[in-house]
Write a protein that holds these residues in place. Structure first.
Motif, PDB file in Angstrom:
ATOM      1  N   LEU A  78      45.244  42.050  42.255  1.00  6.94           N
ATOM      2  CA  LEU A  78      44.922  42.934  43.332  1.00  6.94           C
ATOM      3  C   LEU A  78      43.585  43.391  42.814  1.00  6.94           C
ATOM      4  CD1 LEU A  78      48.069  44.566  44.206  1.00  6.94           C
ATOM      5  CD2 LEU A  78      46.910  42.865  45.456  1.00  6.94           C
ATOM      6  N   VAL A  79      43.345  43.859  41.778  1.00  3.81           N
ATOM      7  CA  VAL A  79      42.105  44.324  41.418  1.00  3.81           C
ATOM      8  C   VAL A  79      41.387  43.659  40.228  1.00  3.81           C
ATOM      9  CG1 VAL A  79      41.524  46.549  39.711  1.00  3.81           C
ATOM     10  CG2 VAL A  79      43.092  46.711  41.737  1.00  3.81           C
ATOM     11  N   SER A  80      40.132  43.615  40.192  1.00  7.02           N
ATOM     12  CA  SER A  80      39.273  43.133  39.242  1.00  7.02           C
ATOM     13  C   SER A  80      38.079  43.766  38.557  1.00  7.02           C
ATOM     14  CB  SER A  80      38.913  41.654  39.416  1.00  7.02           C
ATOM     15  OG  SER A  80      38.031  41.819  40.638  1.00  7.02           O
ATOM     16  N   LYS A  81      37.830  43.504  37.432  1.00  6.35           N
ATOM     17  CA  LYS A  81      36.512  44.181  36.760  1.00  6.35           C
ATOM     18  C   LYS A  81      35.268  43.592  37.388  1.00  6.35           C
ATOM     19  CE  LYS A  81      37.469  46.858  32.773  1.00  6.35           C
ATOM     20  NZ  LYS A  81      37.744  46.964  31.600  1.00  6.35           N
ATOM     21  N   LYS A  82      34.401  44.554  37.735  1.00  8.54           N
ATOM     22  CA  LYS A  82      32.800  43.713  38.043  1.00  8.54           C
ATOM     23  C   LYS A  82      31.821  44.491  37.547  1.00  8.54           C
ATOM     24  CE  LYS A  82      30.608  41.539  41.607  1.00  8.54           C
ATOM     25  NZ  LYS A  82      29.950  41.558  42.927  1.00  8.54           N
ATOM     26  N   ASN A  83      31.214  44.045  36.621  1.00 11.35           N
ATOM     27  CA  ASN A  83      30.117  44.945  36.068  1.00 11.35           C
ATOM     28  C   ASN A  83      30.474  46.145  35.484  1.00 11.35           C
ATOM     29  OD1 ASN A  83      28.297  42.800  37.015  1.00 11.35           O
ATOM     30  ND2 ASN A  83      27.869  43.801  38.807  1.00 11.35           N
ATOM     31  N   GLY A  84      31.669  45.961  35.003  1.00 12.92           N
ATOM     32  CA  GLY A  84      32.381  47.078  34.104  1.00 12.92           C
ATOM     33  C   GLY A  84      33.159  48.025  35.210  1.00 12.92           C
ATOM     34  N   ASP A  85      32.911  47.893  36.545  1.00 14.78           N
ATOM     35  CA  ASP A  85      33.815  48.680  37.385  1.00 14.78           C
ATOM     36  C   ASP A  85      34.968  47.918  37.881  1.00 14.78           C
ATOM     37  OD1 ASP A  85      31.794  50.824  37.341  1.00 14.78           O
ATOM     38  OD2 ASP A  85      30.717  50.031  38.746  1.00 14.78           O
ATOM     39  N   LEU A  86      35.898  48.756  38.281  1.00 12.55           N
ATOM     40  CA  LEU A  86      37.108  48.096  38.733  1.00 12.55           C
ATOM     41  C   LEU A  86      36.968  48.021  40.453  1.00 12.55           C
ATOM     42  CD1 LEU A  86      39.815  50.089  36.839  1.00 12.55           C
ATOM     43  CD2 LEU A  86      39.426  47.619  36.770  1.00 12.55           C
ATOM     44  N   GLU A  87      37.351  47.054  41.069  1.00 10.93           N
ATOM     45  CA  GLU A  87      37.357  46.813  42.456  1.00 10.93           C
ATOM     46  C   GLU A  87      38.273  46.143  43.038  1.00 10.93           C
ATOM     47  OE1 GLU A  87      33.339  45.306  43.604  1.00 10.93           O
ATOM     48  OE2 GLU A  87      34.524  43.347  43.545  1.00 10.93           O
ATOM     49  N   LEU A  88      38.863  46.404  44.211  1.00 12.90           N
ATOM     50  CA  LEU A  88      39.797  45.475  44.949  1.00 12.90           C
ATOM     51  C   LEU A  88      39.356  44.218  45.322  1.00 12.90           C
ATOM     52  CD1 LEU A  88      41.604  48.111  45.262  1.00 12.90           C
ATOM     53  CD2 LEU A  88      42.224  47.591  47.472  1.00 12.90           C
TER      54      LEU A  88
END
Ligand SMILES: Nc1ncnc2c1ncn2[C@@H]1O[C@H](COP(=O)(O)OP(=O)(O)OP(=O)(O)O)[C@@H](O)[C@H]1O
Ligand SMILES: [Mg+2]
Length: 371
Positions: free
Chosen positions: A347-357
């Motif tokens: 449901l959530v993943s890490k992108k450039n160090g930030d979490l996002e849905l």
């Protein structure tokens, strides 16, 4: 008005396929030089489409390519049949050739009676019930290497994690044992469940640990996607502001961008221009349609994960700070556990160090509806 030019939910190729120039080049280079590749991305980023486009280009270069989708293969025998059919077809794509060269197959699989499907002549089945599934599969998986002596081949295996889910047992050991010695086959592995892909390819105890070069697919670059959308909206037209609204809502996610554009296109009358109002209405319709699925996901989450999901959707800066934890009403350990669980559920993943849905529309839905 023309047919709707925006397609979602199936493989896109040709004019429906945007960008991916660098990724295409890298994949073609790696696969044609004998490397195995594992392609990672969140769901619906365009792995299968990219693999289809790459397969076609490799075929144009004279490289035999086969594609196996593991999702609905539920027995060793079915897998063996699929590997044999696909490999034979990769080398003999013309129907007559496919039939004429069946002898090559029988040389390798003498104990297994092979018969081509009558209605689908490009497929093959083994003569039941005399076949020992295990042996048949071992023989089948050796076939690409044997055919590959003539010309090196590429095998694309989509939805690879299903092989564990559907067949289970020692299947990964069996496949690895044969595949790892092959010199004439390059494998491209894809799968839509990221957590299962990680279990198979990134876990030290897994037989497929570090089996190939890893590649990560990102969203489509903003300017390329904007260009793609504008070209398709030539008549009816779209303003730059509306393109921005769309890409801002979807975060340039391939699937959701196509879905939203499709929805907007459907509501347009001839010669009409896309406005903010039409965009809002399309967004509302999409969210209404997905509502049942979104509610089901939310219902399945414990309170801690739901609260964490909401704060990630809202883009909180520091989830584990003292202040955040106080508002979330959890300890730092609980917060970390909740994040881990949401990642595991894809449901959530890490992108450039930030979490996002992962689903940008779910993010909008959570922001609007979870209090
Ligand atoms: N290069 C692209 N250009 C434009 N749209 C794309 C592109 N790649 C994917 N899409 C859009 O995303 C949708 C999903 O693509 P695809 O099925 O290839 O993704 P996937 O990563 O294999 O998905 P899954 O995780 O479900 O297996 C397509 O139907 C299309 O709408
Ligand atoms: Mg796919």
């Amino acid at each position: 008005m023309d047919y709707n030019p925006f397609i979602f939910g199936k493989i896109v190729e040709g004019p429906q396929f945007a960008d991916r120039v660098d990724e295409k080049e890298e994949l073609i280079r790696a696969l044609s030089s004998g490397e195995n590749v594992i392609l990672y991305s969140p769901r619906r980023f365009g792995k299968s489409s990219l693999a289809a486009v790459v397969s076609n280009e490799l075929k144009e270069k004279g490289i035999p390519v086969g594609n196996i989708d593991m999702e609905y293969i539920s027995t060793k025998r079915a897998l063996a049949e699929r590997v044999v059919s696909t490999t034979h077809e990769a080398f003999h794509p013309k129907r007559k050739d496919f039939m004429d060269k069946l002898k090559d197959l029988k040389d390798h699989l003498p104990s297994i009676k092979v018969k081509p499907f009558e209605d689908l002549p490009m497929s093959i089945e083994f003569d039941a019930p005399s076949v020992d599934e295990q042996k048949a599969l071992e023989k089948a998986v050796q076939l690409p290497e044997i055919y590959g002596r003539k010309r090196k081949m590429v095998l694309v295996i989509d939805e690879f994690p299903f092989v564990v889910q559907n067949i289970g047992g020692n299947i990964l050991y069996l496949l690895r044992g044969i595949m790892q010695t092959q010199k004439n086959v390059s494998y491209l592995f894809l799968g839509s469940s990221r957590s299962m892909m990680r279990d198979i390819f990134d876990t030290k105890t897994s037989p497929f640990y570090k089996f190939g070069k890893k590649m990560y697919l990102d969203v489509i670059p903003h300017d390329d996607f904007a260009q793609f959308i504008k070209e398709k909206f030539r008549d009816p037209t779209i303003s730059d502001e509306s393109v921005e609204l769309i890409l801002d809502a979807t975060g340039c996610h391939p699937y959701y961008t196509q879905q939203l554009c499709h929805e907007i296109w459907d509501s347009l009358k001839e010669k009409e221009t896309v406005t903010k109002e039409l965009f809002d209405e399309a967004m509302d319709r999409v969210l209404t349609r997905e509502k049942a699925v979104y509610l089901e996901i939310l219902d399945s989450l414990p309170g801690t994960q739901m609260r964490m999901l909401k704060s990630i959707a809202e883009g909180w800066e520091n989830l584990y700070s003292k202040d955040s934890l106080m508002v979330l009403n959890m300890s730092s350990g609980t917060a970390q556990k909740a994040v881990k669980a949401l990642i595991k559920k894809d449901l959530v993943s890490k992108k450039n160090g930030d979490l996002e849905l992962e689903d940008p529309f779910f993010e909008i839905f959570v922001k609007r509806n979870v209090l």
